[in-house]
Design an enzyme around this catalytic site. Structure first.
Site, PDB file in Angstrom:
ATOM      1  N   GLY B  53       0.950  -0.964  -0.142  1.00 21.38           N
ATOM      2  CA  GLY B  53       0.304   0.272  -0.033  1.00 21.38           C
ATOM      3  C   GLY B  53       1.171   1.369   0.238  1.00 21.38           C
ATOM      4  N   GLY B  55      -0.507   4.906   0.390  1.00 17.08           N
ATOM      5  CA  GLY B  55      -1.108   5.914   0.686  1.00 17.08           C
ATOM      6  C   GLY B  55      -0.585   6.281   2.232  1.00 17.08           C
ATOM      7  N   GLY B  58       1.741   4.044   4.085  1.00 15.64           N
ATOM      8  CA  GLY B  58       2.824   3.215   2.989  1.00 15.64           C
ATOM      9  C   GLY B  58       3.758   4.352   2.284  1.00 15.64           C
ATOM     10  CG  HIS B 279     -18.789  11.857   6.695  1.00 13.77           C
ATOM     11  ND1 HIS B 279     -19.243  12.799   6.896  1.00 13.77           N
ATOM     12  CD2 HIS B 279     -16.845  12.381   7.082  1.00 13.77           C
ATOM     13  CE1 HIS B 279     -17.939  13.588   6.529  1.00 13.77           C
ATOM     14  NE2 HIS B 279     -16.970  12.919   7.437  1.00 13.77           N
ATOM     15  CB  SER B 297     -15.443  18.712   4.000  1.00 11.48           C
ATOM     16  OG  SER B 297     -14.825  19.603   5.011  1.00 11.48           O
ATOM     17  NE  ARG B 343     -16.236  13.074  10.346  1.00 10.10           N
ATOM     18  CZ  ARG B 343     -15.171  12.724  10.100  1.00 10.10           C
ATOM     19  NH1 ARG B 343     -14.216  11.673  10.042  1.00 10.10           N
ATOM     20  NH2 ARG B 343     -14.335  14.420   9.185  1.00 10.10           N
ATOM     21  CD  GLU B 459      -9.528   3.638   6.877  1.00 12.60           C
ATOM     22  OE1 GLU B 459      -9.219   4.580   5.266  1.00 12.60           O
ATOM     23  OE2 GLU B 459     -10.777   3.188   6.553  1.00 12.60           O
ATOM     24  NE  ARG B 469     -10.813   8.780  10.656  1.00  4.74           N
ATOM     25  CZ  ARG B 469     -11.198   9.745  10.008  1.00  4.74           C
ATOM     26  NH1 ARG B 469     -10.794  11.054  10.216  1.00  4.74           N
ATOM     27  NH2 ARG B 469     -12.242   9.912   8.765  1.00  4.74           N
ATOM     28  CG  LEU B 475      -5.939  13.151   6.320  1.00  7.14           C
ATOM     29  CD1 LEU B 475      -5.965  15.016   5.700  1.00  7.14           C
ATOM     30  CD2 LEU B 475      -5.579  12.228   5.573  1.00  7.14           C
TER      31      LEU B 475
END
Lengths: 233, 671, 257
Positions: B53, B55, B58, B279, B297, B343, B459, B469, B475
């Site tokens: 990975g 991302g 990774g 979300h 967002s 959320r 993740e 979260r 991030l």
């Protein structure tokens, strides 16, 4: 320690000009030189509109072909012209090779102005036009200068003779139309290629390019037309 | 100790050892770093690390380990490492910089994150995350990440849901993209230097375990279809979350659980699989053809007001419904936090209203997010600024819209592109969607899974977000793990491996793993049934969304387990995969992933069944207060549920007790 | 917005792999909702092909939010189709009407060989970034982020350049298959930020050299790239690339003789 990635050999001029951007910058710089030349050329030729039987025009033309600075510049002009054309063609070949399989259906008019895509074609047309143009006026002048003892050369008269033929006038107009589109795209393009893009100046350059192309081409086009139709005598 | 799901609660082994360092919470990481074993430079060159990975986790891990001198092989299924789904994160990244001088600190970020996670995360990990958060911003800025700035040239911050300080750094609505491109550029630099070898369009299909340690992987070149064997002294899984198990989610189409699931089947425990974040502000489903949901967002909730009509099945358009016939249910239920509740709370409240019949739009599965008030408010402020004392309503709206456009223009544009409706003129329709998975492979403090030499980052692991979260924390965690945690912790393991010569990939363990992978692929291709992979995936998603989604109950979960099992059975008998094995075959790639999702789906339900409390994103209908709020049960469920695969449909539950030395547990309240 | 359903004819490029020649295949698709995205329409087509036991059309896609840059179709003569500043995945069927024939081809460029059907290999972009599209700062070397203020305007311009998603539409749109918008965007981003300054000279020269090596063409300022870029990356980035190249090649004394 860690090895470093390849570093381009910066200082060698050959390397600088070996890339497409290096070559393109030469095309742009030579283009700007040619743009300036056209101003001089059009300015001198505009002397025919003084309607003095070509007297002023012939005097200036004679000065241009006798003054050694001008003759030196003339040599430079040819070098620049050839460089402009050759480098552009080398790039054009690479550009064409960059898409070996063409799109079967494409709508380029949706994303760009048509004339911006035909610079090379216009360039070739202009070159063909130049060959005709030079054989008509330039070669004769030089022959007179070097081989015929440099007599008084009535370039104005020659012009009148050449532009009395309708088909030549038509060919001139074709050449000038090609030049118009070439300039319309080329003027601002040259500045862009030389890295000059500024929010304040770019619109001015673009506007100047448009006006320049229109005025120069109108001036040039008026010459064969006014002689052919006898607007000046 | 084999048993089925119904008996799991009776048996579990002793608490797992998370190897949390000694000392006060603020000294643990320092202590760890001070005493960790190191690998010297010459030895690093001999050590190979496989990273799955590319991302945020990774790419940052591969780049940093490459910088340190390890030989790294990085794999991604996309055509370029730059396309990993971290790129889609919009809002921002948290960091305890306290640049705004508003009382932020490492401790406060730590506290907010643990509380936001509803007290189901490991204190020591979260504290470390908060500690390194500031370094992440420094590192990213040094890489040339263009964060938003103030006129003075310093970095700008905004606030996000569930916190009272401004600690979120952002780059317009494209923060994830900019951070990923930063990590990607660092990765590509290491590729150029020869320290990292990049394998794109490759999918990891198994972990190779030799003598109890992870020693490499079997990967498939997705273009040629060939299987490849790759040795590694250690293997890092940075393969993201499993939200796509629901079919419809905000994840990328290719996001999958396969790498993590293969690791799970080779001995890595899977922790808290039932924690899946829904979300609240996504564009609602428009029809059955839809393959993917789009998130907008959370920052929209700063100015937008959420409401539904007071009247059931109100046929009128949103703009035609007068003020006193609107139910601003978040403001009504949670006056203290209003539209800015976390959320999980916002999502459940929307579901509650729609289930009760107050939903809007053609599907009736949506609520309004309305900017009309914000436009009025900003319009009047602007008029005041320009010295206009009696602005006409047109002027107010015009100026107000300009302000809203400046703040949320790109989101509004996206909404209009997708729905064809102008959100400046009429309220947006939104509905919750699966977005992030807090669960993942169980890891200890060193991010090592229960298989030595196998690590999980970002993740893909379970560690830092508990049961829910907070915005702008994903991030942060991905980059913290990759840039600042794994370089130390993996060294601690590799220091003991410097004598291990690379195991040739002709070793029987590689042979066996490859044969298994190959046999499975052939099995899939040989079924030649009648139903497409996509269709099975859709059906799996529906089961899980209905019974293991925003609200769960015992009966539904038990049914879901049976249904998922039956679906799996059907899949293995009736799936149809055209094409062949030895060329690019996306249907085959998807089939393998969906097959793994089906196994995961069962474990998610099993975990949700085991956890009889409501916490964070996990809402058990049996555990709620009289007014419908989630009720946590700390005396029975203050643990991490780590599941060990025991073959077939059997799992063994290991519990890691969560010990809270720093933070006093309270019931969350946003009222 | 009123929804409607439509019947369409699709002419789609099919190519087994990079070694074989491709051809167009025509499909009729019915009952396509105007609410679908373009790729969802392809999902419908592919579902049908699977049900007919035929191989589905291969195309690159991932995030379907217009940010990963994976999707890459040349739709009706334009990269990413008729909508401006929109990726293929965000293009919706509202853009078409009942009875339309839509031609779909892969990006066509020497540097982007076709892998299968509509998928191309864009690893050339990665190699250009490897040549210099980074700041050489190892993890842990950074100073405090606020120790170096950056003019807000420049930070914003750098961001606008950095918004490139690397999809390759610029190359696909350009009549010369030039990658100068892509390269220019990265070079500009780092040239405008103080962090990029130490490697400013080597970066541009190495990236341009790699760009040429990959077989991309050169810019002839038609600005088709800007018009088709889904992120609206400005051609000012190309001018900046030229500027940076000239600055490095003509003004800098750095490097080996």
């Amino acid at each position: 320690m860690l090895k470093q990635p390849q570093i381009f050999l910066l200082m060698k001029w050959g390397n600088f000009f070996s890339t497409t951007i290096g070559k393109k910058s030469m095309v742009a710089a030579s283009g700007i030189f040619l743009i300036l030349f056209l101003v001089v050329h059009a300015g001198i030729n505009a002397c025919i509109f003084l309607n003095d039987g070509g007297e002023t025009f012939n005097t200036v033309a004679s000065f241009m072909s006798h003054n050694w600075i001008m003759r030196f510049l003339e040599l430079g002009l040819f070098v620049v012209l050839i460089a402009h054309f050759v480098q552009a063609m080398i790039i054009e070949r690479k550009n064409r090779a960059a898409r070996p399989v063409k799109y079967h259906f494409s709508q380029p008019n949706k994303n760009s102005k048509w004339y911006s895509r035909y610079m090379a074609i216009f360039g070739i047309l202009i070159l063909l036009f130049l060959i005709m143009h030079l054989s008509q006026f330039f070669i004769g002048t030089k022959e007179a200068l070097y081989f015929e003892g440099d007599p008084y050369h009535d370039l104005y008269g020659e012009m009148q003779e050449v532009f009395s033929h309708g088909w030549i006038v038509a060919l001139y107009l074709v050449g000038l139309i090609a030049l118009f589109w070439h300039l319309l795209q080329g003027f601002q393009s040259a500045f862009h290629t030389l890295g000059l893009s500024h929010k304040k100046y770019a619109p001015i350059i673009k506007m100047m390019g448009t006006w320049y192309s229109v005025i120069i081409i109108l001036l040039f086009a008026l010459m064969p037309l006014s002689m052919y139709f006898g607007w000046i005598s | 100790m084999r048993k089925t799901f119904l008996t799991t609660e009776k048996y579990y082994s002793m608490s797992l050892n998370a190897k949390i360092p000694e000392g006060n919470i603020n000294q643990k990481w320092e202590n760890y770093k001070g005493h960790v074993k190191l690998v010297n430079t010459a030895n690093k060159r001999k050590i190979e690390i496989v990273v799955i990975g590319t991302g945020l986790a990774g790419a940052s891990a591969a780049a940093t380990l490459g910088e340190l001198g390890y030989k790294v092989k990085a794999f991604c299924f996309q055509d370029s490492p730059r396309r990993a789904h971290s790129i889609a994160a919009q809002g921002g990244i948290n960091a305890a910089k306290n640049y705004q001088n508003d009382g932020d600190s490492v401790y406060r970020l730590f506290y907010d994150t643990v509380k936001g996670g509803d007290y189901r995360s490991r204190e020591a990990n979260v504290y470390r995350l908060a500690e390194v958060s500031a370094n992440i911003i420094d590192q990213c800025v040094a890489q040339g990440v263009p964060f938003a700035r103030e006129y003075g040239g310093l970095l700008s911050n905004r606030s996000f849901g569930g916190v009272q300080v401004q600690r979120t750094f952002y780059a317009a609505g494209q923060t994830g993209q900019q951070l990923l491109l930063g990590a990607y550029s660092a990765l590509e630099r290491q590729v150029a230097l020869g320290n990292v070898t990049m394998y794109s369009r490759h999918e990891m299909l198994d972990i190779v375990v030799v003598d109890g340690k992870a020693r490499g992987i079997i990967a498939r070149d997705l273009v040629s279809g060939k299987l490849e064997r790759h040795f590694g002294h250690a293997v890092l899984l940075c393969s993201g979350g499993y939200g796509n198990v629901f079919y419809l989610s905000t994840n990328a189409m290719g996001s999958n659980v396969t790498a993590a699931w293969k690791a799970h089947k080779k001995g890595a425990y899977f922790a808290n699989p039932c924690y899946t974040q829904i979300h609240p502000t996504c564009i609602p489903l428009s029809g059955d053809h839809q393959s993917k949901l789009t998130l907008m967002s959370e920052s929209l909730r700063n100015d937008g007001r959420i409401w539904v009509p007071k009247q059931k099945d109100d046929p009128r358009k949103g703009i035609d419904i007068p003020e006193d016939e609107r139910d601003y249910y978040l403001e009504r239920r949670y006056p203290a936090f209003g539209n800015l509740v976390p959320r999980d709370v916002a999502s459940r409240a929307a579901k509650e209203r729609c289930d009760a019949g107050y939903g809007v739009g053609t599907t009736k599965m949506a609520v309004y997010l309305d900017f009309a008030d914000a436009i009025q408010r900003y319009g009047h402020i602007e008029a005041g600024k320009h010295g206009i004392h009696n602005p006409s309503s047109e002027e107010v709206i015009k100026m107000g819209r300009e302000v809203v456009a400046e703040k949320y223009g790109n989101l509004f544009e996206m909404y209009e592109k997708i729905t064809g409706e102008n959100p400046y003129e009429r309220p947006m329709r939104i509905y919750p969607a699966v977005h992030y998975t807090m669960g993942g492979l169980w890891v200890d403090y060193e991010l090592q899974t229960s298989v030595p030499g196998l690590y999980a980052l970002g993740e893909a692991n379970f560690s830092d977000h508990g049961a829910n979260r907070l915005g702008a924390s994903a991030l942060m965690q991905g980059l913290a793990d990759g840039y600042f945690v794994i370089p130390y912790t993996v060294g601690n393991y590799l220091a003991g491996e410097i004598g291990t010569v690379p195991i040739p990939t002709s070793h029987e363990a590689f042979e066996k793993a490859e044969n298994e992978v190959s046999a499975r692929i052939e099995k899939l291709m040989s079924i030649k049934g009648t139903e497409s992979v996509e269709s099975f995936h859709k059906r799996l998603g529906k089961i899980l969304w209905n019974k293991c989604g925003m609200a769960r109950n015992e009966q539904g979960l038990k049914e879901a387990i049976e249904e998922v099992r039956a679906l799996r059975e059907e899949f293995w008998n009736n799936v149809r995969i055209p094409g062949d094995i030895n060329s690019f075959n996306n249907e085959l790639d998807k089939a393998g992933r969906v097959a793994d999702f089906m196994e995961l789906g069962e474990l998610m339900c099993l975990d949700a069944l085991d956890r009889k409390e409501s916490c964070g994103a996990h809402f058990r209908e049996e555990s709620q207060t009289p007014d419908g709020e989630a009720k946590r049960d700390d005396s029975h469920f203050s643990y991490v549920a780590a599941w060990e695969f025991k073959g077939g449909n059997n799992w063994e539950l290991h519990k890691e007790d969560l010990v809270f030395d720093e933070i006093h547990l309270t019931q969350r309240s946003y009222k | 917005m009123e929804h409607y359903n439509m019947n369409l004819t699709l002419k789609v490029w099919r190519q087994k792999n990079s070694d074989t020649k491709g051809h167009f295949e025509t499909f009729k698709v019915g009952d396509i909702s105007s609410e679908m995205s373009f790729l969802e329409m392809f999902d419908v087509l592919n579902e049908r092909l699977v049900s007919e036991n035929k191989e589905p059309v291969a195309f690159d896609h991932d995030c379907r939010e217009g940010i990963c840059g994976a999707c890459s179709m040349y739709i009706d003569g334009e990269p990413h189709g008729p909508w401006a500043k929109t990726t293929t995945c965000q293009l919706h069927m509202r853009a078409f009407k009942d009875g339309d024939t839509i031609v779909v081809e892969p990006w066509r460029s020497k540097a982007f060989p076709v892998i299968k059907d509509l998928m191309v290999d864009r690893s050339a972009f990665d190699r250009i970034i490897q040549a210099g599209g980074f700041v050489s700062v190892n993890t842990g070397n950074a100073v405090d982020a606020n120790s170096l203020p950056i003019v807000r305007y420049k930070a914003e311009e750098a961001f606008n350049s950095a918004a490139c998603i690397g999809c390759g539409a610029c190359v696909a749109a350009c009549k010369n298959g030039s990658a100068m918008l892509f390269v220019g965007a990265k070079v500009s981003q780092l040239a405008m930020l103080p962090q990029g300054d130490p490697e400013r000279t080597t970066r541009v020269l190495n990236m341009v050299a790699q760009m040429d090596k990959e077989g991309f063409g050169n810019c002839s300022n038609t600005y088709a790239c800007e018009a088709e870029c889904p992120k609206g990356i400005s051609v000012a980035n190309i001018a900046r690339l030229n500027h940076e190249y000239l600055r490095a090649g003509l003004c800098s004394e750095e490097g080996d003789l």
